[in-house]
Write a protein that holds these residues in place. Structure first.
Motif, mmCIF file in Angstrom:
data_model
loop_
_atom_site.group_PDB
_atom_site.id
_atom_site.type_symbol
_atom_site.label_atom_id
_atom_site.label_comp_id
_atom_site.label_asym_id
_atom_site.label_seq_id
_atom_site.Cartn_x
_atom_site.Cartn_y
_atom_site.Cartn_z
ATOM 1 N N LEU A 120 0.812 -1.217 0.000
ATOM 2 C CA LEU A 120 0.000 0.000 0.000
ATOM 3 C C LEU A 120 0.845 1.267 0.000
ATOM 4 O O LEU A 120 0.413 2.304 -0.501
ATOM 5 N N LEU A 121 2.050 1.168 0.534
ATOM 6 C CA LEU A 121 2.901 2.350 0.673
ATOM 7 C C LEU A 121 3.165 3.050 -0.654
ATOM 8 O O LEU A 121 3.312 4.254 -0.699
ATOM 9 N N GLY A 122 3.178 2.318 -1.741
ATOM 10 C CA GLY A 122 3.400 2.911 -3.058
ATOM 11 C C GLY A 122 2.157 3.523 -3.679
ATOM 12 O O GLY A 122 2.193 3.967 -4.826
ATOM 13 N N LYS A 123 1.063 3.550 -2.939
ATOM 14 C CA LYS A 123 -0.201 4.085 -3.452
ATOM 15 C C LYS A 123 -0.696 5.191 -2.524
ATOM 16 O O LYS A 123 -1.576 4.964 -1.682
ATOM 17 N N PRO A 124 -0.144 6.402 -2.656
ATOM 18 C CA PRO A 124 -0.456 7.489 -1.720
ATOM 19 C C PRO A 124 -1.939 7.792 -1.552
ATOM 20 O O PRO A 124 -2.382 8.076 -0.445
ATOM 21 N N PHE A 125 -2.716 7.712 -2.627
ATOM 22 C CA PHE A 125 -4.140 8.024 -2.502
ATOM 23 C C PHE A 125 -4.829 7.012 -1.594
ATOM 24 O O PHE A 125 -5.620 7.376 -0.728
ATOM 25 N N ARG A 126 -4.510 5.730 -1.777
ATOM 26 C CA ARG A 126 -5.124 4.697 -0.941
ATOM 27 C C ARG A 126 -4.677 4.831 0.508
ATOM 28 O O ARG A 126 -5.458 4.602 1.423
ATOM 29 N N VAL A 127 -3.418 5.217 0.725
ATOM 30 C CA VAL A 127 -2.939 5.436 2.091
ATOM 31 C C VAL A 127 -3.712 6.593 2.723
ATOM 32 O O VAL A 127 -4.110 6.522 3.882
ATOM 33 N N ALA A 128 -3.944 7.647 1.946
ATOM 34 C CA ALA A 128 -4.695 8.800 2.464
ATOM 35 C C ALA A 128 -6.102 8.387 2.892
ATOM 36 O O ALA A 128 -6.602 8.848 3.923
ATOM 37 N N VAL A 129 -6.733 7.508 2.131
ATOM 38 C CA VAL A 129 -8.061 7.020 2.496
ATOM 39 C C VAL A 129 -7.987 6.248 3.816
ATOM 40 O O VAL A 129 -8.817 6.456 4.714
ATOM 41 N N VAL A 130 -6.992 5.389 3.954
ATOM 42 C CA VAL A 130 -6.816 4.624 5.191
ATOM 43 C C VAL A 130 -6.597 5.575 6.364
ATOM 44 O O VAL A 130 -7.187 5.415 7.434
ATOM 45 N N LEU A 131 -5.758 6.585 6.163
ATOM 46 C CA LEU A 131 -5.465 7.533 7.239
ATOM 47 C C LEU A 131 -6.715 8.275 7.678
ATOM 48 O O LEU A 131 -6.938 8.493 8.868
ATOM 49 N N ARG A 132 -7.562 8.676 6.715
ATOM 50 C CA ARG A 132 -8.814 9.350 7.068
ATOM 51 C C ARG A 132 -9.727 8.423 7.874
ATOM 52 O O ARG A 132 -10.359 8.842 8.833
#
Length: 166
Positions: free
Chosen positions: A27-39
């Motif tokens: 997931l680390l290489g997919k910033p948008f998906r990480v942002a969703v997880v963080l939210r």
């Protein structure tokens, strides 16, 4: 607190957590998906139905972890090992997942393993978290050019410039 950290250490060595480590690495290489997880993690931490009080400090550290991973993903903070970020993201994924060692739908016990894992991460990477918080406070100054007002500052007192001093 040390028993929570020990429980978190046990969870970090569990096969289930390894699944989250692998997922975090991908997931680390997919910033948008990480942002969703963080939210989503931030929303879960801010849940008004969550137990407060003694766990508030851990929730605050969880929020710090969210900001740390976010700053790494955006590229604004890179003074940290990649393996630490992967472990942090794995902890957040575990925290967010309803499928873990103790399912979250079980009142109180469901969050205990999540809290234990966050506690373990905080204790293991305390130095990294401290450096990040220091960076956060200094970057807030450099970004705005003005130091943030102390939390206990008295706004009723005039500023030095208003007194005719410069």
């Amino acid at each position: 607190m040390s028993s929570l950290v020990q429980k978190g250490l046990q969870i970090s060595k569990n096969v289930i957590f390894n699944v989250f480590l692998q997922r975090a690495g991908k997931l680390l290489g997919k910033p948008f998906r990480v942002a969703v997880v963080l939210r989503e993690v931030a929303a879960k931490l801010d849940d008004n139905n969550s137990p407060k009080g003694a766990l508030q400090q851990i929730a605050d550290m969880g929020r710090t972890l969210v900001r740390l991973v976010s700053a790494y993903i955006t590229g604004s903070y890179r003074h940290i090992e990649g393996s630490t970020i992967v472990a942090g993201l794995a902890v957040l994924l575990y925290f967010l997942s309803p499928i873990d060692l103790v399912p979250d739908f079980i009142p109180m016990l469901g969050l205990l393993d999540d809290v234990a894992l966050v506690s373990w991460f905080i204790s293991k990477f305390a130095g990294e978290i401290t450096r990040f918080r220091e960076w956060e406070s200094t970057s807030a100054v450099s970004a705005s050019g003005v130091a943030p007002a102390p939390a206990n500052s008295d706004r009723s007192l005039p500023a030095v410039a208003e007194l005719g001093h410069s």
